[in-house]
Design an enzyme around this catalytic site. Structure first.
Site, PDB file in Angstrom:
ATOM      1  N   GLY A  12       6.623  42.965  11.009  1.00 26.89           N
ATOM      2  CA  GLY A  12       6.919  42.249  12.256  1.00 26.89           C
ATOM      3  C   GLY A  12       8.389  41.893  12.336  1.00 26.89           C
ATOM      4  O   GLY A  12       9.251  42.673  11.930  1.00 26.89           O
ATOM      5  N   GLN A  13       8.659  40.692  12.858  1.00 33.08           N
ATOM      6  CA  GLN A  13      10.053  40.283  13.080  1.00 33.08           C
ATOM      7  C   GLN A  13      10.831  40.196  11.769  1.00 33.08           C
ATOM      8  O   GLN A  13      11.939  40.715  11.663  1.00 33.08           O
ATOM      9  CB  GLN A  13      10.091  38.916  13.786  1.00 33.08           C
ATOM     10  CG  GLN A  13       9.532  38.926  15.198  1.00 33.08           C
ATOM     11  CD  GLN A  13      10.494  39.574  16.182  1.00 33.08           C
ATOM     12  OE1 GLN A  13      10.905  40.719  16.004  1.00 33.08           O
ATOM     13  NE2 GLN A  13      10.852  38.841  17.221  1.00 33.08           N
ATOM     14  N   ILE A  14      10.232  39.520  10.782  1.00 36.40           N
ATOM     15  CA  ILE A  14      10.961  39.408   9.505  1.00 36.40           C
ATOM     16  C   ILE A  14      10.933  40.740   8.766  1.00 36.40           C
ATOM     17  O   ILE A  14      11.940  41.180   8.213  1.00 36.40           O
ATOM     18  CB  ILE A  14      10.367  38.302   8.599  1.00 36.40           C
ATOM     19  CG1 ILE A  14      10.331  36.968   9.338  1.00 36.40           C
ATOM     20  CG2 ILE A  14      11.200  38.158   7.328  1.00 36.40           C
ATOM     21  CD1 ILE A  14       9.691  35.833   8.545  1.00 36.40           C
ATOM     22  N   ASP A  34       2.014  47.813   7.387  1.00 38.90           N
ATOM     23  CA  ASP A  34       1.440  46.854   8.337  1.00 38.90           C
ATOM     24  C   ASP A  34       0.062  47.380   8.740  1.00 38.90           C
ATOM     25  O   ASP A  34      -0.205  48.583   8.651  1.00 38.90           O
ATOM     26  CB  ASP A  34       2.331  46.732   9.580  1.00 38.90           C
ATOM     27  CG  ASP A  34       2.127  45.404  10.324  1.00 38.90           C
ATOM     28  OD1 ASP A  34       3.053  44.566  10.328  1.00 38.90           O
ATOM     29  OD2 ASP A  34       1.038  45.227  10.927  1.00 38.90           O
ATOM     30  N   THR A 120       5.071  34.295   3.970  1.00 40.69           N
ATOM     31  CA  THR A 120       4.028  33.850   4.909  1.00 40.69           C
ATOM     32  C   THR A 120       3.731  32.348   4.758  1.00 40.69           C
ATOM     33  O   THR A 120       3.654  31.829   3.645  1.00 40.69           O
ATOM     34  CB  THR A 120       2.742  34.672   4.660  1.00 40.69           C
ATOM     35  OG1 THR A 120       3.056  36.062   4.795  1.00 40.69           O
ATOM     36  CG2 THR A 120       1.641  34.299   5.643  1.00 40.69           C
ATOM     37  N   ASN A 121       3.551  31.680   5.891  1.00 37.64           N
ATOM     38  CA  ASN A 121       3.264  30.237   5.925  1.00 37.64           C
ATOM     39  C   ASN A 121       1.770  29.924   5.985  1.00 37.64           C
ATOM     40  O   ASN A 121       1.005  30.766   6.460  1.00 37.64           O
ATOM     41  CB  ASN A 121       3.938  29.635   7.172  1.00 37.64           C
ATOM     42  CG  ASN A 121       5.365  29.221   6.883  1.00 37.64           C
ATOM     43  OD1 ASN A 121       5.667  28.715   5.811  1.00 37.64           O
ATOM     44  ND2 ASN A 121       6.234  29.427   7.867  1.00 37.64           N
ATOM     45  N   ARG A 152      20.130  26.252   5.965  1.00 39.49           N
ATOM     46  CA  ARG A 152      20.214  25.460   7.211  1.00 39.49           C
ATOM     47  C   ARG A 152      21.030  24.196   6.970  1.00 39.49           C
ATOM     48  O   ARG A 152      21.911  23.846   7.757  1.00 39.49           O
ATOM     49  CB  ARG A 152      18.797  25.103   7.691  1.00 39.49           C
ATOM     50  CG  ARG A 152      18.084  26.301   8.268  1.00 39.49           C
ATOM     51  CD  ARG A 152      16.678  25.955   8.737  1.00 39.49           C
ATOM     52  NE  ARG A 152      16.105  27.104   9.417  1.00 39.49           N
ATOM     53  CZ  ARG A 152      14.826  27.431   9.411  1.00 39.49           C
ATOM     54  NH1 ARG A 152      13.946  26.686   8.739  1.00 39.49           N
ATOM     55  NH2 ARG A 152      14.401  28.482  10.071  1.00 39.49           N
ATOM     56  N   HIS A 176       7.608  23.472   1.680  1.00 38.22           N
ATOM     57  CA  HIS A 176       8.263  23.945   2.913  1.00 38.22           C
ATOM     58  C   HIS A 176       7.471  23.417   4.117  1.00 38.22           C
ATOM     59  O   HIS A 176       6.739  24.139   4.771  1.00 38.22           O
ATOM     60  CB  HIS A 176       8.291  25.470   2.909  1.00 38.22           C
ATOM     61  CG  HIS A 176       8.962  26.070   4.101  1.00 38.22           C
ATOM     62  ND1 HIS A 176      10.263  25.801   4.453  1.00 38.22           N
ATOM     63  CD2 HIS A 176       8.508  26.957   5.034  1.00 38.22           C
ATOM     64  CE1 HIS A 176      10.579  26.477   5.545  1.00 38.22           C
ATOM     65  NE2 HIS A 176       9.524  27.186   5.923  1.00 38.22           N
TER      66      HIS A 176
HETATM   67  N1  LIG Z   1       8.795  30.864   4.256  1.00 39.75           N
HETATM   68  C1  LIG Z   1       9.615  30.728   5.290  1.00 39.75           C
HETATM   69  O1  LIG Z   1      10.658  30.083   5.168  1.00 39.75           O
HETATM   70  C2  LIG Z   1       9.290  31.395   6.592  1.00 39.75           C
HETATM   71  C3  LIG Z   1      10.293  31.600   7.555  1.00 39.75           C
HETATM   72  C4  LIG Z   1       9.945  32.239   8.740  1.00 39.75           C
HETATM   73  C5  LIG Z   1       8.645  32.696   8.954  1.00 39.75           C
HETATM   74  N2  LIG Z   1       7.712  32.491   7.999  1.00 39.75           N
HETATM   75  C6  LIG Z   1       6.357  32.999   8.136  1.00 39.75           C
HETATM   76  O2  LIG Z   1       6.376  34.413   7.920  1.00 39.75           O
HETATM   77  C7  LIG Z   1       5.263  35.026   8.568  1.00 39.75           C
HETATM   78  C8  LIG Z   1       5.714  36.246   9.349  1.00 39.75           C
HETATM   79  O3  LIG Z   1       6.605  35.902  10.370  1.00 39.75           O
HETATM   80  P1  LIG Z   1       7.103  37.011  11.419  1.00 39.75           P
HETATM   81  O4  LIG Z   1       8.028  36.338  12.342  1.00 39.75           O
HETATM   82  O5  LIG Z   1       7.557  38.248  10.723  1.00 39.75           O
HETATM   83  O6  LIG Z   1       5.714  37.315  12.163  1.00 39.75           O
HETATM   84  P2  LIG Z   1       5.318  38.609  13.025  1.00 39.75           P
HETATM   85  O7  LIG Z   1       4.122  38.240  13.810  1.00 39.75           O
HETATM   86  O8  LIG Z   1       6.495  39.141  13.751  1.00 39.75           O
HETATM   87  O9  LIG Z   1       4.920  39.691  11.902  1.00 39.75           O
HETATM   88  C9  LIG Z   1       3.774  39.548  11.112  1.00 39.75           C
HETATM   89  C10 LIG Z   1       3.224  40.946  10.886  1.00 39.75           C
HETATM   90  O10 LIG Z   1       2.127  40.826   9.976  1.00 39.75           O
HETATM   91  C11 LIG Z   1       1.209  41.851  10.342  1.00 39.75           C
HETATM   92  N3  LIG Z   1      -0.088  41.575   9.744  1.00 39.75           N
HETATM   93  C12 LIG Z   1      -1.045  40.702  10.142  1.00 39.75           C
HETATM   94  N4  LIG Z   1      -2.101  40.768   9.311  1.00 39.75           N
HETATM   95  C13 LIG Z   1      -1.796  41.677   8.368  1.00 39.75           C
HETATM   96  C14 LIG Z   1      -2.477  42.160   7.230  1.00 39.75           C
HETATM   97  N5  LIG Z   1      -3.699  41.746   6.897  1.00 39.75           N
HETATM   98  N6  LIG Z   1      -1.849  43.098   6.474  1.00 39.75           N
HETATM   99  C15 LIG Z   1      -0.623  43.539   6.787  1.00 39.75           C
HETATM  100  N7  LIG Z   1       0.084  43.114   7.854  1.00 39.75           N
HETATM  101  C16 LIG Z   1      -0.509  42.186   8.629  1.00 39.75           C
HETATM  102  C17 LIG Z   1       1.207  41.825  11.862  1.00 39.75           C
HETATM  103  O11 LIG Z   1       0.688  43.038  12.375  1.00 39.75           O
HETATM  104  C18 LIG Z   1       2.694  41.615  12.143  1.00 39.75           C
HETATM  105  O12 LIG Z   1       3.361  42.854  12.347  1.00 39.75           O
HETATM  106  C19 LIG Z   1       4.612  33.905   9.391  1.00 39.75           C
HETATM  107  O13 LIG Z   1       3.498  33.364   8.698  1.00 39.75           O
HETATM  108  C20 LIG Z   1       5.717  32.851   9.489  1.00 39.75           C
HETATM  109  O14 LIG Z   1       5.207  31.541   9.683  1.00 39.75           O
HETATM  110  C21 LIG Z   1       8.007  31.841   6.833  1.00 39.75           C
HETATM  111  O1  LIG Z   2       9.045  27.066  11.122  1.00 37.02           O
HETATM  112  C1  LIG Z   2       8.313  28.062  10.997  1.00 37.02           C
HETATM  113  O2  LIG Z   2       7.165  28.106  11.450  1.00 37.02           O
HETATM  114  C2  LIG Z   2       8.850  29.289  10.321  1.00 37.02           C
HETATM  115  C3  LIG Z   2       9.567  29.008   9.055  1.00 37.02           C
HETATM  116  O3  LIG Z   2       8.797  28.278   8.149  1.00 37.02           O
HETATM  117  C4  LIG Z   2      10.912  28.376   9.260  1.00 37.02           C
HETATM  118  O4  LIG Z   2      11.216  27.379   8.599  1.00 37.02           O
HETATM  119  O5  LIG Z   2      11.692  28.911  10.063  1.00 37.02           O
END
Ligand SMILES: NC(=O)c1ccc[n+]([C@@H]2O[C@H](COP(=O)([O-])OP(=O)(O)OC[C@H]3O[C@@H](n4cnc5c(N)ncnc54)[C@H](O)[C@@H]3O)[C@@H](O)[C@H]2O)c1
Ligand SMILES: O=C(O)C[C@H](O)C(=O)O
Length: 320
Positions: A12-14, A34, A120-121, A152, A176
């Site tokens: 996805g985005q990350i 994915d 993942t969160n 940040r 977090h």
């Molecule tokens: N730890 C941190 O500091 C932090 C920072 C930002 C985001 N996040 C978390 O990271 C995660 C991803 O964020 P994102 O912006 O990339 O989300 P996103 O929705 O853009 O991408 C997530 C991807 O996961 C895929 N997916 C879903 N279920 C799946 C599975 N069973 N197997 C494989 N792929 C699967 C989806 O198809 C999607 O492409 C979220 O849970 C978000 O909260 C954590």
């Molecule tokens: O805040 C969120 O849901 C995504 C991530 O944990 C962040 O800190 O950017």
């Protein structure tokens, strides 16, 4: 020597940003996995086609088959769902726990020797569950959050002090979530701790308190602005910093959600602590000394993480 193999679970985005950064930094050959058909394949091809202009080498493969991550040196996990405005990270626990189960099994079957970075969160509970589901050694499974939260904090401080971000260091520990612990006493500008800078009159305690709160709310601030997802550029950069530390045996001192048993008075919990990352994975958890106020904030955060771990056990009995 063959290039390292980097598997990105979640495109996805990350995941897409991770692949692009890994390409530009020439960290290795990238596999994007994915469950969404076409997304990892499309992103992999798009990034590969930027190679001639950017001038990097490496292969980029998109896939829906775990077999393609075979032998990966690093796996970075972003599979799951991000929050929307009004939600907390903890609201994602039930849905993302199921995702961690399938991802953990996929990694265990195909890349059991990898260094695994979970994004993942809700992060601290998900990295714990991922380690449990995969069965990989705890020092090879780590969560990314502290590098992002500290970045940040560093950014906000550099703006307040009007100095280069390179000369600002900061540590954010704990879970977090809303209870995270930005440590002013261990954060510095040009090597000078923040409390001393307040005493010197370069900033005020009120301004520093506001920056600390903005750091705690950093994720929500971006969710509120984007409306359709959460931060991805800085999270991807933070995870790449950790992956690079492992692949190049850099012995970086980075705050990560590591498994802590013994240090900081903890008896086996994943939570944000200062670590050393090198070729052995998490080579050391730094047993940082906290004062009374810091310890109280850290304990509060630890309790919040413990609550989420218990909630995971309540949902999936194999974790109990
Ligand atoms: N730890 C941190 O500091 C932090 C920072 C930002 C985001 N996040 C978390 O990271 C995660 C991803 O964020 P994102 O912006 O990339 O989300 P996103 O929705 O853009 O991408 C997530 C991807 O996961 C895929 N997916 C879903 N279920 C799946 C599975 N069973 N197997 C494989 N792929 C699967 C989806 O198809 C999607 O492409 C979220 O849970 C978000 O909260 C954590
Ligand atoms: O805040 C969120 O849901 C995504 C991530 O944990 C962040 O800190 O950017």
């Amino acid at each position: 020597m063959a290039r390292p193999k980097i598997a990105l679970i979640g495109a996805g985005q990350i995941g897409g940003t991770l692949a692009h950064l890994a390409a530009i930094k020439e960290l290795g050959d990238v596999v994007l996995f994915d469950i969404a058909e076409g997304t990892p394949q499309g992103k992999a091809l798009d990034i590969a086609e930027s190679g001639p202009s950017e001038g990097f080498d490496g292969t980029f493969k998109g896939t829906n088959d775990y077999a393609d991550i075979a032998g990966a040196d690093v796996c970075i996990v972003t599979a799951g769902v991000p929050r929307k405005p009004g939600m907390s990270r903890d609201d994602l626990l039930g849905i993302n726990l199921k995702v961690m189960k399938s991802v953990g099994e996929g990694i265990a079957a195909h890349a059991p020797n990898a260094f695994v970075i979970c994004i993942t969160n809700p992060l601290d509970a998900m990295v714990w569950a991922l380690q449990q589901f995969s069965g990989l050694p705890a020092e090879k499974v780590v969560g990314m959050a502290g590098v992002l939260d500290s970045a940040r904090f560093r950014h906000f401080l550099s703006v307040e002090f009007g100095v280069s971000m390179r000369d600002v260091n900061a540590f954010v520990l704990g879970g977090h979530g809303d209870t995270m612990v930005p440590l002013a006493r261990y954060s510095t500008v040009g090597g000078i701790p923040l409390p001393d800078l307040v005493e010197m009159g370069w900033t005020t305690q009120e301004k520093l308190d506001a920056i600390i709160q903005r750091t705690r709310d950093g994720g929500a601030e971006i969710v509120g602005l984007l409306k359709t997802g959460s931060a991805f550029y800085a999270p991807a950069t933070s995870a790449i910093e950790m992956a690079e530390a492992y692949l190049k045996d850099q012995k970086r001192v980075l705050p990560c959600a590591a498994y802590v048993k013994g240090a900081l008075g903890l008896d086996g919990l994943y939570v944000g602590v200062p670590t050393v990352i090198g070729a052995g994975g998490i080579e050391k958890v730094i047993d940082i000394k906290l004062n009374k106020d810091e310890q109280a904030m850290f304990d509060n955060s630890v309790n919040a993480v413990k609550g989420l771990v218990e909630a995971c056990k309540g949902i999936d009995s194999t974790l109990a």
